[in-house]
Enzyme design. Structure first.
Site, mmCIF file in Angstrom:
data_model
loop_
_atom_site.group_PDB
_atom_site.id
_atom_site.type_symbol
_atom_site.label_atom_id
_atom_site.label_comp_id
_atom_site.label_asym_id
_atom_site.label_seq_id
_atom_site.Cartn_x
_atom_site.Cartn_y
_atom_site.Cartn_z
ATOM 1 N N GLY A 1 127.879 61.099 20.096
ATOM 2 C CA GLY A 1 126.808 61.535 18.830
ATOM 3 C C GLY A 1 126.683 62.519 18.280
ATOM 4 N N ASP B 1 116.448 66.358 23.918
ATOM 5 C CA ASP B 1 115.270 65.541 24.093
ATOM 6 C C ASP B 1 114.639 66.101 25.494
ATOM 7 O OD1 ASP B 1 113.937 63.068 23.800
ATOM 8 O OD2 ASP B 1 114.956 62.136 25.479
#
Ligand code: XMP
Ligand code: MG
Length: 178
Positions: A44, A102
């Site tokens: 990512g 996150d």
């Protein structure tokens, strides 16, 4: 706009402009430090890392790691090292580059692993930060953008390995994963 995207949060241009600011800041902050290594977390972080690194005016090496703790849209399970670093990081100043912070589980664990291996310092640079989801005591020193608790795709971020190539960060329509 892709049909599965509900809303665009950050356009290509906004991300590029933010990378210029972060790159200038990091170049200034790290001017007097040597043995700098950018560690990209696969897969990512790659589009963000590629853009950001254009604005880094320092001598820097690159290395990559692939870890996973994420399935579907919930962070579950343990952090597994799928591909380890190639170089020796002992005594090096590391900038750990990630797409999104996150719950913090991934970066909390990876940072501890890198310090354990003898890194001189580990600094976290994340494109996105979902502060309200945090469960682990970890924060990024450099943040591209703050986002609310929504599932985002594009600019490296995927759902089921898709959408990484979108030239923006957008909110995924609920109907795609419901
Ligand atoms: P933790 O919880 O360890 O998670 O901080 C970080 C990893 O979770 C993935 N993640 C997302 N991926 N859209 C995505 O495509 C999201 O909204 C999202 N939130 C978390 C991501 O792989 C990150 O490395
Ligand atoms: Mg990831």
């Amino acid at each position: 706009m892709h049909k599965d995207v509900k809303e665009i949060l950050f356009t290509d241009n906004q991300i590029i402009e933010r990378c210029k600011e972060l790159g200038a800041q990091i170049s200034k902050d790290y001017k007097s430090k040597d043995k700098l290594v950018f560690i990209g977390l696969l897969k990512g972080s790659i589009p963000f890392l590629a853009e950001l690194s254009k604005y880094i005016d320092l001598e820097v090496e690159f290395d990559y790691m692939d870890v996973s703790s994420y399935e579907g849209t919930e962070s579950t399970g343990n952090v597994l090292v799928k591909k380890d670093l190639e170089g020796d990081i002992k005594g090096k100043n590391l900038l750990l580059i990630e797409d999104i912070l996150d719950t913090g589980k991934t970066l909390y664990t990876v940072k501890a692993m890198l310090l354990e291996k003898g890194a001189a310092s580990v600094t976290i640079v994340t494109m996105l930060n979902k502060q309200e989801r945090r469960e682990y005591p970890i924060n990024a020193e450099y943040i591209g953008f703050e986002i609310p608790n929504v599932f985002v795709i594009g600019y490296g971020l995927d759902y089921d390995e898709k959408y990484r190539n979108l030239p923006y960060v957008g909110i995924l329509k609920e109907e795609v994963y419901m």
